[in-house]
Motif scaffolding. Structure first.
Motif, PDB file in Angstrom:
ATOM      1  N   LEU A 712      -4.722  -6.058  -7.292  1.00 15.30           N
ATOM      2  CA  LEU A 712      -5.535  -4.911  -6.919  1.00 15.30           C
ATOM      3  C   LEU A 712      -6.996  -4.961  -6.464  1.00 15.30           C
ATOM      4  CD1 LEU A 712      -5.408  -1.724  -7.042  1.00 15.30           C
ATOM      5  CD2 LEU A 712      -6.340  -1.924  -9.630  1.00 15.30           C
ATOM      6  N   THR A 713      -7.592  -6.233  -7.106  1.00 16.90           N
ATOM      7  CA  THR A 713      -8.906  -6.333  -6.914  1.00 16.90           C
ATOM      8  C   THR A 713      -9.430  -7.666  -6.589  1.00 16.90           C
ATOM      9  OG1 THR A 713      -9.494  -4.707  -8.838  1.00 16.90           O
ATOM     10  CG2 THR A 713     -11.428  -6.118  -7.976  1.00 16.90           C
ATOM     11  N   LYS A 721      -5.638  -2.078  -2.886  1.00 15.67           N
ATOM     12  CA  LYS A 721      -5.957  -0.527  -2.644  1.00 15.67           C
ATOM     13  C   LYS A 721      -5.887  -0.554  -1.127  1.00 15.67           C
ATOM     14  CE  LYS A 721      -8.755   3.520  -4.041  1.00 15.67           C
ATOM     15  NZ  LYS A 721      -9.741   3.835  -4.775  1.00 15.67           N
ATOM     16  N   GLU A 722      -6.727  -0.988  -0.440  1.00 15.16           N
ATOM     17  CA  GLU A 722      -7.069  -1.047   1.173  1.00 15.16           C
ATOM     18  C   GLU A 722      -5.886  -1.775   1.633  1.00 15.16           C
ATOM     19  OE1 GLU A 722      -9.181  -2.645  -0.910  1.00 15.16           O
ATOM     20  OE2 GLU A 722     -10.708  -0.819  -1.296  1.00 15.16           O
ATOM     21  N   LYS A 725      -2.635   0.362   2.505  1.00 16.62           N
ATOM     22  CA  LYS A 725      -2.475   1.456   3.492  1.00 16.62           C
ATOM     23  C   LYS A 725      -2.472   0.772   4.907  1.00 16.62           C
ATOM     24  CE  LYS A 725      -6.171   3.935   0.981  1.00 16.62           C
ATOM     25  NZ  LYS A 725      -7.643   4.650   1.044  1.00 16.62           N
ATOM     26  N   VAL A 738       1.723  -3.393  -7.052  1.00 11.57           N
ATOM     27  CA  VAL A 738       0.128  -3.813  -7.257  1.00 11.57           C
ATOM     28  C   VAL A 738       0.345  -4.465  -8.689  1.00 11.57           C
ATOM     29  CG1 VAL A 738       0.081  -1.617  -8.502  1.00 11.57           C
ATOM     30  CG2 VAL A 738      -1.892  -2.790  -7.540  1.00 11.57           C
ATOM     31  N   ASP A 745      -7.928   1.032 -14.500  1.00  6.75           N
ATOM     32  CA  ASP A 745      -7.800   1.461 -13.162  1.00  6.75           C
ATOM     33  C   ASP A 745      -6.867   2.467 -13.054  1.00  6.75           C
ATOM     34  OD1 ASP A 745      -7.245   1.984 -10.149  1.00  6.75           O
ATOM     35  OD2 ASP A 745      -8.970   0.520 -10.365  1.00  6.75           O
ATOM     36  N   ILE A 747      -5.076   3.480 -10.470  1.00  2.00           N
ATOM     37  CA  ILE A 747      -4.084   2.991  -9.770  1.00  2.00           C
ATOM     38  C   ILE A 747      -2.636   2.523 -10.475  1.00  2.00           C
ATOM     39  CG2 ILE A 747      -3.222   1.476  -7.819  1.00  2.00           C
ATOM     40  CD1 ILE A 747      -5.733   1.831  -6.695  1.00  2.00           C
ATOM     41  N   PRO A 751       0.823   4.545  -9.569  1.00  2.00           N
ATOM     42  CA  PRO A 751       1.011   3.408  -8.459  1.00  2.00           C
ATOM     43  C   PRO A 751       1.364   4.259  -7.214  1.00  2.00           C
ATOM     44  CG  PRO A 751       2.234   2.838  -9.896  1.00  2.00           C
ATOM     45  CD  PRO A 751       1.869   3.808 -10.685  1.00  2.00           C
ATOM     46  N   TYR A 754      -0.832   6.172  -4.672  1.00  2.00           N
ATOM     47  CA  TYR A 754      -1.548   5.266  -3.965  1.00  2.00           C
ATOM     48  C   TYR A 754      -0.886   4.330  -2.883  1.00  2.00           C
ATOM     49  CZ  TYR A 754      -5.272   6.733  -7.080  1.00  2.00           C
ATOM     50  OH  TYR A 754      -6.081   7.386  -8.039  1.00  2.00           O
TER      51      TYR A 754
END
Length: 785
Positions: A712-713, A721-722, A725, A738, A745, A747, A751, A754
């Protein structure tokens, strides 16, 4: 004329005249009518007796010549001559027939057998009137010789004799009305006299009312209303003699009273206006003081209380009536919160210096009932127009909430800082644990359970799981979002949480958990926090050694609850219990009975259970322990035994092409090894940009990935997250999972919102990855364009 005057005037239908006239007429009628009735009755009797005697004497007079004729026959010796006797009878009947007594009197001769020998009024022997008369004659008393009967004309009165020579009744009959004509004349004259008397009485009463009563009523009315109505005119006509003098005196008296009333009214208006102004000022002052949000106390120069407003009454516990004239220290009891020493009387300081004074910080007001309030206070002198001090006013406010809020804000900031620190530590620790536990799991899987190193690996795994539990505690502390719910066995969560909390204490835990207890859909970390908080409270409630009982059971539908099935958890202790009053507050934020408690534990428990669509309640009584009941919805999965073996079984047919993105090399390495061991082809990337590029290239080469597992990070780079998409733009059908060591978080809780298909939390083990693969199907090979 005013409405009041019209209202107080005597009613038209009733007056003294009416009453007096009615009383007099009633008196006259009462005295006259009995006399009239008695006289009428007496005349009836006298007329009947005298009329009967008169008729009887007339009848005897008629029979006397007939008797003499019969006596003559006796003297000449012809008493047996039927011819002569018949001749005498016929002659007598002819004389009787021609005889008239007054206007209606006539003679009748009747035989006892009903033959009519002579009658002017009765001609038919079958006539009911005749039969009635004959019956009366036959049954009459021989001494009476008077009968009353009726015929077609009317009532009749008859005197009769039984005449032996003729064997018949001879009678003289007269009309009743003619006989009683004097009586009727008497009654008529008496009624005329009575009417005249009543008329005279009425005229007398009318004159009395006209000349005496009406003037008195007018004077009374004028006396009653002339004082109030200056436009009322004095009565003029109808006053004679002494009444005229009385009227003049009354008019002068009313005029004098009106003049004095006007003067008194002016004085009353002035006084009322001044009183209204003073009352308005007092009311405005009282309303102002009582509306002030601060407490206000005023004293005189001796320090005795004069006034308290509503806020001061509430804070001190004294009402205005109770506190008045009491010394201020008795009402306003203040101490230093830190030292406990009594503050000096602020009124004394104001009176000594003549200046405004303020209380020191940390001042606490102790109310009459023992309540404590942190206050901010100021005192000022009250001066008159000559600038002389006539009292002191104290203005103070309750700042307890502000102090409490400030302390809670500081505590919240500290907790927030600790939460951020805990989340960061947990994230890094989870990455390390992922590598450690993943390698141990992989080693155990490769070596098999019969290898001599298997036990060592098992011990290392258990130690890592304990470290995972500590990490979970940090995540639970740092977490504030929605729960990440998954189907789980609540039995394991309960045992791990309770054993962790009770480790090293004298309190033990007894479990009553059935083997067929169903799975629940929960966030294991948050539910563990709930169990730990309740077990901690139970442990602290038990003095010395004791036992906490945890029981579970499956339930069907629960009233006013949405789910079809629930698991019920009961946690009971043998402690001191909770009072009924406190039971309604224990789930409120900041409510605590502990000296050093924060009051957040049970509030957080309530919030977590509510977010899981469950319910938490408490039952207790002082001295009888306490029982917390938790309801959690059953997961859609079928129930499994509480102690099911979670050792992963060898996977079959899990061959997938997987894109793995994580910035931690040790995490990528162990995850890749596990996935490869499960039969997967793995391509590793370190950030989102590299993952997007690898996914695009694989599609272009006709070998797309079946599954993407993304961290995720990524510090300093593009995270999941980005990146998800962009991957969705390339392939709307892509399956993306994820993964993160941060559990707070949003998300991780939802999930799907997102763009992710699922979530896997660090540290994850072989069975977790195996479950992810089992839930994903390999994608068909795409054709080269």
């Amino acid at each position: 004329m005013t409405n009041e005057q019209q209202t107080n005037r005597p009613a038209a239908g009733f007056s003294i005249r009416t009453f007096f006239l009615g009383a007099m007429l009633l008196l006259i009628a009462t005295l006259s009518l009995p006399l009239l009735l008695a006289g009428s009755h007496l005349m009836d009797r006298n007329i009947k007796e005298m009329g009967g005697e008169l008729l009887h004497s007339k009848l005897l007079a008629l029979l006397e010549p007939v008797e003499r004729r019969y006596e003559t026959l006796y003297r000449v010796g012809l008493e047996d001559s039927l011819v002569h006797r018949k001749e005498i009878k016929e002659m007598a009947l002819a004389e009787f027939s021609a005889y008239r007594f007054r206007d209606s009197g006539s003679v009748f001769v009747l035989t006892p057998t009903g033959d009519i020998l002579l009658s002017q009024l009765l001609s038919d022997s079958t006539d009911p009137h005749f039969l009635n008369l004959l019956a009366r004659l036959n049954s009459a008393d021989p001494d009476e010789r008077i009968v009353a009967y009726s015929n077609e004309i009317g009532q009749q009165l008859a005197a009769f004799e039984y005449y032996q020579p003729w064997d018949s009744y001879v009678g003289l009959s007269i009309d009743h009305d003619e006989l009683f004509a004097p009586k009727y004349l008497f009654l008529k004259i008496n009624l005329m006299v009575l009417g005249a008397v009543l008329l005279v009485a009425a005229l007398f009463v009318y004159g009395l009312q006209r000349l005496l009563i009406k003037p008195i009523i007018q004077l009374n009315h004028y006396a009653g209303h002339g004082f109030d109505d200056e436009q009322a005119k004095p009565p003029q006509a109808g006053f004679i003699m002494e009444l005229a003098t009385l009227r003049d005196s009354l008019v002068n008296m009313v005029a004098t009273l009106q003049h004095r009333a006007r003067e008194a009214a002016e004085q009353v208006k002035i006084i009322s206006r001044r009183e209204a102004e003073l009352a308005a000022e007092r009311e405005q002052l009282a309303v102002t003081l009582r509306s002030i949000g601060d407490g206000v106390i005023t004293t005189d120069t001796t320090g005795r209380v004069i006034l308290l407003n509503l806020v001061a009454e509430r804070l001190t516990g004294w009402s205005q009536q109770e506190a008045q004239d009491r010394p201020l220290p008795e009402i306003f009891h203040i101490i230093n919160d830190r030292t406990g020493e009594k503050h000096p009387n602020p009124v004394d300081k104001v009176l000594q210096t003549g200046l405004n004074v303020e209380l020191e910080n940390h001042t606490v007001l102790i109310s009459r009932h023992g309540s404590r309030y942190h206050i901010a206070d100021s005192g000022s002198p009250i001066r008159n127009f000559n600038s002389e001090i006539i009292g002191v006013v104290l203005v103070f406010r309750d700042v307890s909430e502000a102090i409490h809020t400030e302390a809670e804000l500081l505590k919240a900031k500290k907790l927030e800082s600790l939460g951020v620190l805990a989340a960061g530590i947990a994230h890094d620790f989870n990455n390390i644990l992922t590598a450690i536990m993943g390698n141990l799991e992989l080693a155990r899987y490769l070596l098999g359970p019969q290898h001599q190193a298997s036990n060592l690996i098992e011990e290392g795994t258990k130690a890592s799981q304990r470290a995972q539990g500590l990490t979970q505690q940090l995540l639970t502390f740092a977490r504030g979002g929605a729960p990440i719910r998954q189907a789980a066995s609540i039995a394991g969560i309960i045992r791990d949480s309770a054993d962790f909390v009770l480790r090293g204490s004298e309190v033990s835990c007894r479990y009553e958990i059935p083997h067929d207890l169903k799975l629940v859909n929960v966030d294991s970390g948050q539910i563990s926090q709930v169990i730990q908080n309740i077990i901690i409270n139970a442990r602290e409630a038990i003095s010395g050694s004791g036992t906490i009982t945890v029981s579970c059971r499956n339930l069907g539908p629960v009233k006013k609850m949405p789910a079809d099935e629930y698991v019920e958890i009961k946690i009971s202790d043998s402690g001191s219990g909770i009072s009924r009053e406190e039971q309604g507050k224990i789930f409120d934020p900041y409510f605590t009975t502990k000296e050093k408690g924060s009051g957040l534990g049970l509030a957080v428990c309530h919030s977590i259970i509510a977010k899981h669509h469950g319910k938490i309640s408490v039952e207790s009584a002082p001295g009888q322990g306490c029982t917390f009941t938790i309801l959690l919805p059953v997961a859609n999965s079928a129930g499994i035994p509480a102690e099911a073996d979670d050792r992963p079984a060898p996977a079959h047919n899990l061959s997938r092409r997987i894109l793995l993105m994580d910035d931690e090399e040790m995490v990528r390495r162990v995850a890749a090894r596990i996935l490869q061991q499960l039969g997967c082809q793995v391509q590793e990337t370190t950030d989102g940009e590299a993952a997007i590029s690898a996914y695009r290239q694989a599609r272009e080469e006709g070998q797309p990935f079946d599954l993407v597992i993304m961290d995720l990070t990524i510090p300093g780079g593009m995270g999941g997250k980005e990146a998800v998409k962009e991957i969705r733009r390339l392939d709307p059908q892509a399956r993306v999972i994820v993964s993160s060591g941060y559990a707070n978080d949003p998300i991780m809780a939802e999930p799907e919102k997102y763009g992710f298909d699922g979530v896997i939390s660090k540290p994850y083990l072989l069975k977790d990855l195996e479950q992810v693969l089992a839930n994903s199907k390999p994608k068909p090979q795409e054709q080269q364009p």
